[in-house]
Structures are given as structure tokens and as C-alpha cells.
Design an enzyme around this catalytic site. Structure first.
Site, short mmCIF file in Angstrom:
data_model
loop_
_atom_site.label_atom_id
_atom_site.label_comp_id
_atom_site.label_asym_id
_atom_site.label_seq_id
_atom_site.Cartn_x
_atom_site.Cartn_y
_atom_site.Cartn_z
N TYR A 70 0.74 -1.17 0.07
CA TYR A 70 0.12 -0.07 0.08
C TYR A 70 0.96 1.20 0.07
O TYR A 70 1.68 1.52 1.02
CB TYR A 70 -0.88 -0.15 1.37
CG TYR A 70 -1.87 -0.91 0.97
CD1 TYR A 70 -2.21 -1.77 0.18
CD2 TYR A 70 -2.55 -1.21 2.68
CE1 TYR A 70 -3.34 -2.68 0.26
CE2 TYR A 70 -3.62 -2.31 2.49
CZ TYR A 70 -4.05 -2.85 1.21
OH TYR A 70 -4.95 -3.82 1.49
N ALA A 80 -18.07 -1.65 0.41
CA ALA A 80 -18.05 -1.82 -0.94
C ALA A 80 -17.36 -0.67 -1.90
O ALA A 80 -17.97 0.07 -2.77
CB ALA A 80 -19.67 -1.70 -1.60
#
Length: 308
Positions: free
Chosen positions: A48, A197
């Protein structure tokens, strides 16, 4: 808290895999606010921001190391300078290199949960890792290990004595009954990637939203289901709006309702919502005040989404 976004940009060739530009000072303040609010689990990955997320986490919460649980992931090979993913490596030799590099960036002597980040690694590759992972546990460099994969057939291949968790996608719009059955049977933890989501379970995203090209959702890879060409996918917006009233009942925000659904879905679940700012952290943490949805609310959501 999920620490993908605070890593900032990184790429695989021309494909963006971060969430756009971030400010490390803002990320640090948000992480410290999360700790103040009682959040103790922080999930990151070596890739990341090509190491940046791990470094920011260490800078923000290093002085609280003994009070927090750090989960990170490995398996991607990357260049910290160019922020490019240059390959993948699931060998025991790279595992050791990745552990040492993460320990250095995190400024710690142990990783609480070390997860394979290659969801499609073969069972044969995973089986070869189990012994090496157990050695790292015995050396005190990791406390437990797991696998980030959406395939419920895979985790058993790696499951040595200290295998503890599977990280997989789970949210109110996209259930994962097979994986939840597996973790419940084995007594593992279900760490829930994408609990919101990819942000779609927030009212700020509408059919008119357009996300920039430096964001993974703006130039979406093949696995991105919730956004197409930088816009929320219409079919997923319809599903979200079908259950919005239930999720926002009892004083919850939409985000808080989405987290409440996960807590009600299984006692083994641990959602890791992402964040960039203090207000986002505060909204996520405040979901704890409301607790899980009721059995009746869960049943009504299944009915609205045509889930048997």
C-alpha cells in the site's frame, strides 16, 4: 481500520492501485483519533503506497505499539521509489524478506497477523509456506498468519497451527456464505475487505459521481465490480438504494448500517473500513454505539436483495 487509502498512490504499470493523493499529517491525525475512540486493529499491507502505509501507521501509533494489533500483508514485489508493483513472489525466501522489511517500516519487533496478499496463489504454493510461517511464529517475528483470498477452497492448504484469519470481501451487497461457513467451522476470524463496497455504501456516491484517474476506482481494474469508468455501477447503486431505509434505521448513517449488517452476519466477522479523514474515522467508530442489526432487519434485507 483499513489502511489502504492512507498509503496514497501506487501502480502496476499504468493501472492505479491506490485511492489518490493523501496528506500524511491528515492520515496521522485520523489514525490517532481512531485510537482515541478505542479502535485497536489496523490492517495494512507492504504494497500500500509501496511501503508508505506501513510507515505512516508506525509514525502515528508507534508509541502505542503494545496497545494495538497490526495486521499486514505480503506477496507483491514493488519499488518504493517508483511506487510500482514489479512482480509477485509467494516463496518462503521472499516471505522472510517481506517480514523483515515490514518490521523495519512498522518500527516493531513483531507482526500480529501476517497475511498472504496473493488471492490466487496455488494451494501448492500455500502448502510450502506453512512451515516457514510456523518458524517465524516460533522466532517471535509474527504471532499468527492468514490469507487474503475470496476462494473458500484455498485457505486449508496453508492452515498450520497458527493460521488464524481469512481476509475476504464481505458487505451487505455481496455476501460470502461459503467463506463464513469455513471460518465458523475452523474457528478463524473473517476479516472483511470492502465492508463499504469501496465507498459505494456511502450516500456521497451517486449516478453523477466521477472519480479521478489516479484512484483505483477511477481507472478500474477487472476485479472492480462497484465502479465502472470512474462512475458507480448502476446495478450496485440500485441494490444499495433498495436496502438504504433499513440500514439507516435506528439513527444509523448508511455507513454505520453497512457495518451493523456485517456484525449481525456472523460473530466471526471483523470489518476493516477504510478512511482518509478524522470525520470518516469518527463515523466508522460511532457504529459501535448502535451494534448489529436485528434478525428481522437481516431477513428483510435478504428478501429485498433476493437472497434465499
Amino acid at each position: 481500520m483499513g489502511c489502504w487509502a492512507v498509503g496514497g498512490p501506487f501502480w502496476a504499470g499504468e493501472q492505479p492501485l491506490g485511492w489518490g493523493e493523501v496528506d500524511d499529517a491528515e492520515s496521522t491525525a485520523a489514525l490517532r483519533r481512531a485510537f482515541e475512540l478505542g479502535i485497536t486493529v489496523y490492517d495494512t499491507a507492504d504494497v500500500y503506497g509501496a511501503g508508505r502505509s506501513e510507515r505512516v501507521l508506525a509514525g502515528a501509533l508507534g508509541r502505542h505499539r503494545d496497545e494495538i494489533f497490526i495486521a499486514t500483508k505480503w506477496g507483491n514485489v514493488f519499488d518504493e521509489g517508483t511506487k510500482q508493483i514489479t512482480g509477485h513472489d509467494a516463496t518462503p525466501a521472499h516471505l522472510r524478506r517481506a517480514v523483515e522489511a515490514s518490521l523495519s517500516r512498522l518500527g516493531t519487533d513483531r507482526i500480529d497477523l501476517h497475511q498472504l496478499h496473493l488471492g490466487d496463489a496455488s494451494p501448492e504454493e500455500a502448502a510450502e509456506l506453512s512451515g516457514a510461517l510456523e518458524e517465524l511464529v516460533s522466532e517471535g517475528k509474527i504471532r499468527a498468519y492468514g490469507w487474503s483470498t475470496d476462494d473458500a477452497e484455498r485457505p486449508a492448504a496453508m492452515a498450520g497451527p497458527h493460521f488464524a484469519a481469512v481476509q475476504h470481501e464481505l458487505n451487505v451487497l455481496n455476501d460470502a456464505p461459503g467463506m463464513l461457513a469455513l471460518v465458523e467451522e475452523r474457528g478463524w476470524t473473517s476479516i472483511n475487505r470492502g465492508p463499504l463496497a469501496m465507498g459505494l455504501l456511502s450516500p456521497k456516491y451517486t449516478a453523477d459521481t466521477r472519480i479521478g484517474d489516479t484512484d483505483v476506482r477511477g481507472d478500474a481494474p477487472e476485479w472492480m465490480r462497484y465502479f465502472h469508468d470512474g462512475r458507480p455501477a448502476a446495478e450496485w447503486l440500485r441494490r444499495r438504494d433498495a436496502v438504504r431505509e433499513i440500514l439507516t434505521s435506528d439513527g444509523r448513517t448508511l455507513v454505520q448500517g453497512a457495518l451493523a449488517w456485517i456484525w449481525s452476519r456472523s460473530p466471526h466477522t471483523l470489518p476493516i473500513p477504510g478512511f482518509r479523514t478524522i470525520p470518516q474515522v469518527e463515523e466508522n467508530a460511532a457504529a459501535l454505539q448502535h451494534g448489529p442489526l436485528s434478525a428481522g432487519q437481516m431477513a428483510e434485507i435478504d428478501k429485498l436483495l433476493d437472497r434465499g
